[in-house]
Scaffold this motif. Sequence first.
Motif, PDB file in Angstrom:
ATOM      1  N   VAL A  69     -56.389  53.691  15.376  1.00  0.00           N
ATOM      2  CA  VAL A  69     -55.730  52.460  15.831  1.00  0.00           C
ATOM      3  C   VAL A  69     -55.158  52.656  17.237  1.00  0.00           C
ATOM      4  N   HIS A  70     -54.866  51.584  17.885  1.00  0.00           N
ATOM      5  CA  HIS A  70     -54.217  51.511  19.207  1.00  0.00           C
ATOM      6  C   HIS A  70     -54.486  52.712  20.143  1.00  0.00           C
ATOM      7  N   PHE A  72     -49.935  58.430   9.400  1.00  0.00           N
ATOM      8  CA  PHE A  72     -49.254  58.741  10.661  1.00  0.00           C
ATOM      9  C   PHE A  72     -49.301  60.229  10.989  1.00  0.00           C
ATOM     10  N   SER A 108     -45.475  52.363  20.614  1.00  0.00           N
ATOM     11  CA  SER A 108     -46.100  53.668  20.456  1.00  0.00           C
ATOM     12  C   SER A 108     -47.537  53.530  19.992  1.00  0.00           C
ATOM     13  N   LYS A 152     -53.415  53.332   6.554  1.00  0.00           N
ATOM     14  CA  LYS A 152     -52.989  53.963   7.810  1.00  0.00           C
ATOM     15  C   LYS A 152     -52.102  55.163   7.515  1.00  0.00           C
ATOM     16  N   HIS A 154     -52.639  56.760  13.097  1.00  0.00           N
ATOM     17  CA  HIS A 154     -51.801  56.666  14.289  1.00  0.00           C
ATOM     18  C   HIS A 154     -51.824  58.078  14.854  1.00  0.00           C
TER      19      HIS A 154
HETATM   20 ZN    ZN Z   1     -49.201  53.043  15.013  1.00  0.00          ZN
END
Ligand code: ZN
Length: 463
Positions: free
Chosen positions: A238-239, A152, A288, A150, A183
């Motif tokens: 993600v998310h 950011f 977040s 992951k 992210h």
């Molecule tokens: Zn995240």
Amino acid sequence: MSTVIRRGTIVTASDIVRADVLIEDGIVTSIAANLPAAGHDVVDATGCYLFPGGIDPHTHLDMPFGGTVTADDFRTGTIAAAFGGTTTVIDFALHAKGQSLHDAVRIWHGKAEGKAAVDYSFHVMIGDLREDVMREIPDVVEREGVSSFKVFMAYKGTFQVDDETLFRTLRMAADVGALVQVHAENGDVIDVLVREALAKGQIEPRYHALTRPPEAEGEATARAIRLAEIAKAPLYVVHVTCAQAADAISDARKRGLPIYGETCPQYLVCDIGDYDRPGFEGAKYVMSPPLREKWHQDVLWGKLANLELQAFGSDQCSFNFKGQKELGLHNFSLIPNGAPTIEDRMAILYHFGVNEGRIGLNKFVALTSTNVAKLFGLFPRKGTIAVGSDADIVIWDPEVERTITAETHHMNVDYNPFEGMRVKGKPRKVFLRGHLIVDGDSFLGEPGMGSFLRAGRFTPVNL
Ligand code: ZN
Ligand code: URP
Ligand code: ZN
Ligand code: ZN
């Protein structure tokens, strides 16, 4: 050790069949009508579905964040997961400043070993993307069995990377069969908006959402997708919370690109109005990206129904309201980000998705288990009920109704973001590799029973 589960309805991502299941030595060895019971433990599943154990692709257990540590560790978090029907978690090993990726993985093994009550594998969340760290990726895939990373695009000044770094990481990962997760929020824009809000004395939880607008998520998502396209790399977002981001993913997929998206239960049933709860309770929903206006929920449901979003993760990241969320009482930007969602992930998708007619049973299984196993190198050992697969099986009673509440949940945290919601559908029994670990309201497993799963390399899949 052998068990026959009789008279249930088996649901996979592709089929719904009435059949019995024979489990021997932790593996499914036969699926057929009317299997003989002699010599085996017999479990009656009349009136229930048999789902493959849930796989949660997004958890943060025992993770330091903002000067504190998540309230749930591998023991409490995975027991809560099991009660909800999840038998595998993929946790984010946090790579901190100055560390190597190998350090991060080693530290995370130390947190999970002897504690995890369900099986687990890791992504690495790269917190310090130096040149030497990038060059470590091939070795981590090969030696550690960790093949997802992951990166950011937000959290300026700490985790955020620039486009050059993201682009080069995407190229490196694609070369070695790793999957980059992003992210996706524009951290530069957010940083300006946060500073302006605080300068004006706007300190309450609602400003967390107002300083992280959906356009900032849409922009970063579209930019990450373009960078992946140039790098000829797959990408997993993600998310995903909003129409702007979800549409960017749909557009890329229409162009044939291997772009995948995940959403989470909180974005389907909670909304920006939750930040205005009285008495600082809005802090319970500070995560977040933030919760959005309600209309985004319909967009996300539509994308789940079409599998334009392919995976459903909890983004479990629990902090107590008392003492932890309160760190941001006078400044929303100091509220630790995240919510406790690992236990109710499947129930929320089942109730508001399947019961309310938004998605079918096969999609429910695809989103909560099968697609996750395929994307993260665990299929077909995990993610389905089939001969030869691990006997991770949830006997799901579709008739049991309950009210979600922190008073009865198993997470080690003092609130539940879904408090008071009525849901129908609950695990009656949960098996991990043939072991009965949840029986009604009793936990029969043991911390430490969970095994580490080496993830295979990413291969593009049609989901
Ligand atoms: Zn995240
Ligand atoms: O607010 C959240 N989601 N906390 C966990 C860290 C992350 O960005 O996933
Ligand atoms: Zn997360
Ligand atoms: Zn056993």
